[in-house]
Design an enzyme around this catalytic site. Structure first.
Site, short mmCIF file in Angstrom:
data_model
loop_
_atom_site.label_atom_id
_atom_site.label_comp_id
_atom_site.label_asym_id
_atom_site.label_seq_id
_atom_site.Cartn_x
_atom_site.Cartn_y
_atom_site.Cartn_z
N ASP A 145 0.86 -1.19 0.00
CA ASP A 145 0.00 0.00 0.00
C ASP A 145 0.89 1.23 0.00
OD1 ASP A 145 -2.33 -1.42 0.05
OD2 ASP A 145 -2.77 -1.07 2.17
N THR A 158 -21.58 -8.87 8.82
CA THR A 158 -21.09 -7.84 9.74
C THR A 158 -21.80 -6.53 9.44
OG1 THR A 158 -19.22 -7.21 8.34
CG2 THR A 158 -18.82 -8.94 9.97
N ASP A 192 -10.72 5.16 12.09
CA ASP A 192 -10.37 4.61 10.77
C ASP A 192 -10.89 3.17 10.74
OD1 ASP A 192 -9.21 3.66 8.46
OD2 ASP A 192 -7.15 3.86 9.14
N ASP A 209 -11.62 -7.39 8.05
CA ASP A 209 -10.59 -8.43 7.86
C ASP A 209 -10.14 -8.98 9.21
OD1 ASP A 209 -10.79 -7.70 5.21
OD2 ASP A 209 -8.94 -6.54 5.17
N MET A 264 -9.67 -2.24 16.31
CA MET A 264 -9.13 -1.81 15.00
C MET A 264 -9.67 -0.46 14.56
SD MET A 264 -6.78 -3.38 13.51
CE MET A 264 -6.76 -3.09 11.74
P1 ATP Z 1 -13.88 -2.91 6.37
O1 ATP Z 1 -14.15 -3.18 4.92
O2 ATP Z 1 -13.93 -1.45 6.76
O3 ATP Z 1 -12.68 -3.60 6.91
P2 ATP Z 1 -16.33 -4.39 6.78
O4 ATP Z 1 -17.36 -3.52 6.14
O5 ATP Z 1 -15.93 -5.64 6.10
O6 ATP Z 1 -15.07 -3.53 7.20
P3 ATP Z 1 -17.64 -4.03 9.33
O7 ATP Z 1 -19.01 -4.59 9.35
O8 ATP Z 1 -17.49 -2.56 9.17
O9 ATP Z 1 -16.80 -4.83 8.24
O10 ATP Z 1 -16.86 -4.40 10.68
C1 ATP Z 1 -16.59 -5.71 11.10
C2 ATP Z 1 -16.80 -5.82 12.61
O11 ATP Z 1 -15.92 -4.90 13.30
C3 ATP Z 1 -18.21 -5.44 13.05
O12 ATP Z 1 -19.09 -6.54 12.97
C4 ATP Z 1 -17.96 -4.98 14.49
O13 ATP Z 1 -17.87 -6.07 15.37
C5 ATP Z 1 -16.59 -4.29 14.40
N1 ATP Z 1 -16.79 -2.85 14.11
C6 ATP Z 1 -16.78 -2.24 12.92
N2 ATP Z 1 -17.05 -0.92 13.04
C7 ATP Z 1 -17.23 -0.70 14.36
C8 ATP Z 1 -17.53 0.46 15.16
N3 ATP Z 1 -17.70 1.67 14.60
N4 ATP Z 1 -17.64 0.29 16.50
C9 ATP Z 1 -17.44 -0.90 17.08
N5 ATP Z 1 -17.17 -2.02 16.39
C10 ATP Z 1 -17.06 -1.94 15.05
#
Ligand code: ATP
Length: 290
Positions: A12, A205, A233, A239, A269
């Site tokens: 990256d 998720t 962020d 992942d 994260m």
């Molecule tokens: P990305 O593509 O940004 O890596 P994604 O869209 O595949 O993420 P998300 O559903 O955003 O996945 O996040 C995965 C998990 O991380 C969620 O199910 C939750 O447990 C945790 N998570 C994500 N965002 C938050 C948040 N704002 N606060 C607390 N937990 C979060």
């Protein structure tokens, strides 16, 4: 047991710019940062940091040596990463002062895997091991088929979303990971809800709203709430969640408990900038106070 992850490895390259370049414009960046990226690499690091034996199956070119060294440093088994004469996968990420980004992705070596390489790597797997796939490489459907034949549990994170790729692996899947948008895209592409596609376990998720598990055998739906944090962020949260769920399942933890642990890792994260380089380890995740 082990997790075999057929996945991308990217360099990256992040450039901060005073504004996004116009067509024909040459623009000097104000800063440059280089890190390990790729959904595959992120998930391998997450699984390894969560305590699993994570074997990455992938490929890099001559400039990718440091990415393999970094994966090794993070505890990933890199023996099945091929060194080939192709450009290492990379992303050129332009970020403007508002935090908006533009990304040029070049898959390079990530899409130059061969069935022979995948087959050879998986010949070292044991029945009951987990095989993990995403969409930033080639050979997913072939790997899923080989994995199924060998008695592996085949898991797939349908990202970046590609309807044909999902449908090609579906018959061989045990576990399907989708975010909310991918779940809607899959339903739109097929006319069927993801939980009705015959996959044993489907996890959707939902960012700050947590995650939902659909048990394909019993039809039971379980919500696992997210923890309350102030996000800075969200890169790599999904992942990290996936790697943590699989690492926990690999050591025999029940699904909903595994998702609870993974949601702690995902929450940590989103409070940090970066991806693979900042994925928390198991101790940190267990000890975190929310
Ligand atoms: P990305 O593509 O940004 O890596 P994604 O869209 O595949 O993420 P998300 O559903 O955003 O996945 O996040 C995965 C998990 O991380 C969620 O199910 C939750 O447990 C945790 N998570 C994500 N965002 C938050 C948040 N704002 N606060 C607390 N937990 C979060």
């Amino acid at each position: 047991m082990a997790i075999w992850n057929l996945g991308s490895i990217n360099i990256d390259m992040v450039y901060a710019l005073p504004h996004m370049p116009e067509p024909g414009e040459t623009l000097a960046a104000t800063s440059f940062d280089q890190g390990l990226g790729g959904k595959g690499a992120n998930m391998s690091v997450a699984a390894a940091r969560a305590g699993a034996h994570a074997c990455h199956i992938g490929a890099v070119g001559p400039q990718g040596t440091w990415t393999v060294d970094r994966l090794t440093e993070y505890g990933v088994d890199t023996r099945h990463i091929a060194r080939i004469e192709a450009p290492t996968g990379h992303a050129i990420i332009a970020v403007d002062p508002a935090g908006e980004n533009q990304i040029i992705l070049f898959p390079g070596a990530n899409r130059a895997l061969t069935e022979a390489q995948v087959g050879q790597a998986l010949s070292a797997a044991n029945a009951g091991d987990i095989l993990l796939l995403q969409n930033e490489t080639n050979m997913q459907a072939e790997a899923a088929r080989i994995g199924r034949q060998l008695g592996l549990r085949v898991a797939y994170a349908a990202a970046p979303f590609d309807s044909d790729a999902v449908q090609a692996v579906l018959p061989d899947l045990d576990l399907l990971f989708l975010n909310e948008i991918e779940a809607a895209q899959l339903e739109q592409a097929t006319g069927t809800l993801p939980q009705n596609m015959g996959v044993k376990d489907v996890i959707v998720t939902l960012g700050a709203k947590g995650a939902r598990h659909y048990d394909g055998q019993t039809g039971v739906v379980t919500d696992v709430p997210a923890l309350k944090v102030v996000p800075v962020d969200t890169t790599g949260a999904g992942d990290t969640f996936t790697g943590y769920v699989l690492a926990a399942l690999d050591r025999g933890m029940p699904m909903v408990q595994a998702m609870g642990l993974a949601s702690r890792a995902g929450a940590l994260m989103v409070t940090r900038h970066g991806a693979a380089d900042v994925i928390p380890d198991l101790k940190e995740v267990q000890n975190a106070k929310f």
